[in-house]
Design a protein around this motif. Structure first.
Motif, PDB file in Angstrom:
ATOM      1  N   MET A   1      -3.153   0.424  -6.033  1.00  0.00           N
ATOM      2  CA  MET A   1      -3.108   0.494  -4.579  1.00  0.00           C
ATOM      3  C   MET A   1      -4.483   0.219  -3.966  1.00  0.00           C
ATOM      4  N   VAL A   2      -5.542   0.417  -4.749  1.00  0.00           N
ATOM      5  CA  VAL A   2      -6.883   0.193  -4.225  1.00  0.00           C
ATOM      6  C   VAL A   2      -7.683  -0.823  -5.047  1.00  0.00           C
TER       7      VAL A   2
ATOM      8  N   THR B   1      -2.926  -1.666  -0.264  1.00  0.00           N
ATOM      9  CA  THR B   1      -3.624  -0.815   0.695  1.00  0.00           C
ATOM     10  C   THR B   1      -4.556  -1.641   1.588  1.00  0.00           C
ATOM     11  N   TYR B   2      -4.579  -1.293   2.852  1.00  0.00           N
ATOM     12  CA  TYR B   2      -5.425  -1.953   3.847  1.00  0.00           C
ATOM     13  C   TYR B   2      -6.877  -1.960   3.409  1.00  0.00           C
ATOM     14  N   GLU B   3      -7.490  -3.149   3.419  1.00  0.00           N
ATOM     15  CA  GLU B   3      -8.890  -3.301   3.040  1.00  0.00           C
ATOM     16  C   GLU B   3      -9.612  -4.147   4.090  1.00  0.00           C
TER      17      GLU B   3
END
Length: 236
Positions: free
Chosen positions: A145-146, A208-210
Motif C-alpha cells: 500500500m505504500v 495509497t495517495y502519494e
C-alpha cells in the motif's frame, strides 16, 4: 443427319432424364456448398467483430490481471538510458532537461523543488520492500500500500521521481507535502513539463495517495511505459 435419330426413343428419354437428374444433383451440391461457405464467412466476420469488441471492453480487466497488489509491472532501464542528476540519484535521460527547467522556473518564485529519488533498480526496490516490511512488521499486502513490490515500481523505468520541498524537509515522503508551496506549484505547472501525479487520492489502481510521486510522460517511450496505467485511469 441428326445422330439422335440413331438412338431409340426410350434410350433417349432415359438419357435425358439421367442428365437432368445429375444436373440437378450437381447444382444442388453447388448451391449447398455455396450456402455453407457464405454462412462460414458471415460467422467468421461476426466472430472477428465480437472478438474485437470483447477485447476493447475487457482491456482493463486484462491490464488488471497483470497487476500485483495494485501495482503494474515495469521493465528496468538500462545503464545507457540513465544520467546522473545529483549525487546518488539517476534519472532517465529524457527527464533531465524537463525537470531542470521546471526546477529553475519554480526557483524564480522562491520555491525549492528537491529531487528526493529517481531511478531504482529492481534489486534496490526488493531491498526497500522487504527490509521495511520486516522492520515495520507488515504483511506483503500492507507493505504494497505504500511501496511497490520489486519489478512493479515505476522508479525502475527511470521516468518516475519523488519530489520534496527543500524549505520543508519534514514533509518529505509524507502526505503533508501536499500543503507545501512546492506541491501546490507542481500541481498547477507540472503538466506543462509533462509530469503527472502517479497516485492521486482514490486512484483506480488502489495505491495509497502519494503527493510526492510523479512520472514523466513527455516522450513516446515514456507514454508506452505507462500505457497500461493510463488505461486503468481512463476506463476502470
Amino acid at each position: 443427319m441428326n445422330y439422335h435419330d440413331d438412338i431409340p426413343l426410350a434410350k433417349r428419354i432415359r438419357s435425358i432424364k439421367t442428365l437432368t437428374s445429375r444436373s440437378f444433383l450437381r447444382f444442388g451440391i453447388l448451391f449447398f456448398g455455396l450456402g455453407i461457405s457464405l454462412t462460414f464467412l458471415a460467422n467468421k466476420s461476426n466472430f472477428r467483430q465480437t472478438k474485437s469488441l470483447d477485447d476493447s471492453i475487457n482491456s482493463t480487466e486484462i491490464n488488471q490481471n497483470k497487476s500485483l497488489l495494485g501495482h503494474l509491472p515495469y521493465p528496468e532501464a538500462s545503464k545507457n538510458e540513465l544520467i546522473l542528476f545529483s549525487p546518488g540519484i539517476y534519472v532517465h535521460k529524457e527527464i533531465y532537461e524537463s525537470f531542470k527547467e521546471m526546477q529553475f522556473m519554480a526557483s524564480q518564485r522562491g520555491i525549492s523543488l528537491q529531487l528526493l529519488s529517481g531511478y531504482r533498480s529492481i534489486d534496490l526496490q526488493r531491498d526497500i520492500f522487504y527490509e521495511n516490511k520486516s522492520i515495520r512488521n507488515q504483511t506483503a499486502v500492507e507493505r504494497s500500500m505504500v511501496s511497490a513490490p520489486p519489478g512493479y515500481s515505476e522508479h525502475s523505468t527511470g521516468y518516475a521521481i519523488d519530489v520534496g520541498d527543500g524549505n520543508y524537509p519534514d514533509t518529505h515522503f509524507e502526505v503533508d507535502f501536499e500543503q507545501t508551496p512546492a506541491f501546490k506549484w507542481m500541481k498547477r505547472h507540472a503538466p506543462k513539463y509533462h509530469f503527472v501525479l502517479s497516485f492521486p487520492p482514490n486512484n483506480k489502481q488502489g495505491v495509497t495517495y502519494e503527493p510526492w510521486h510523479w512520472r514523466f510522460e513527455g516522450t513516446v517511450n515514456a507514454l508506452r511505459k505507462f500505457e497500461d496505467a493510463n488505461k486503468i485511469i481512463k476506463f476502470k
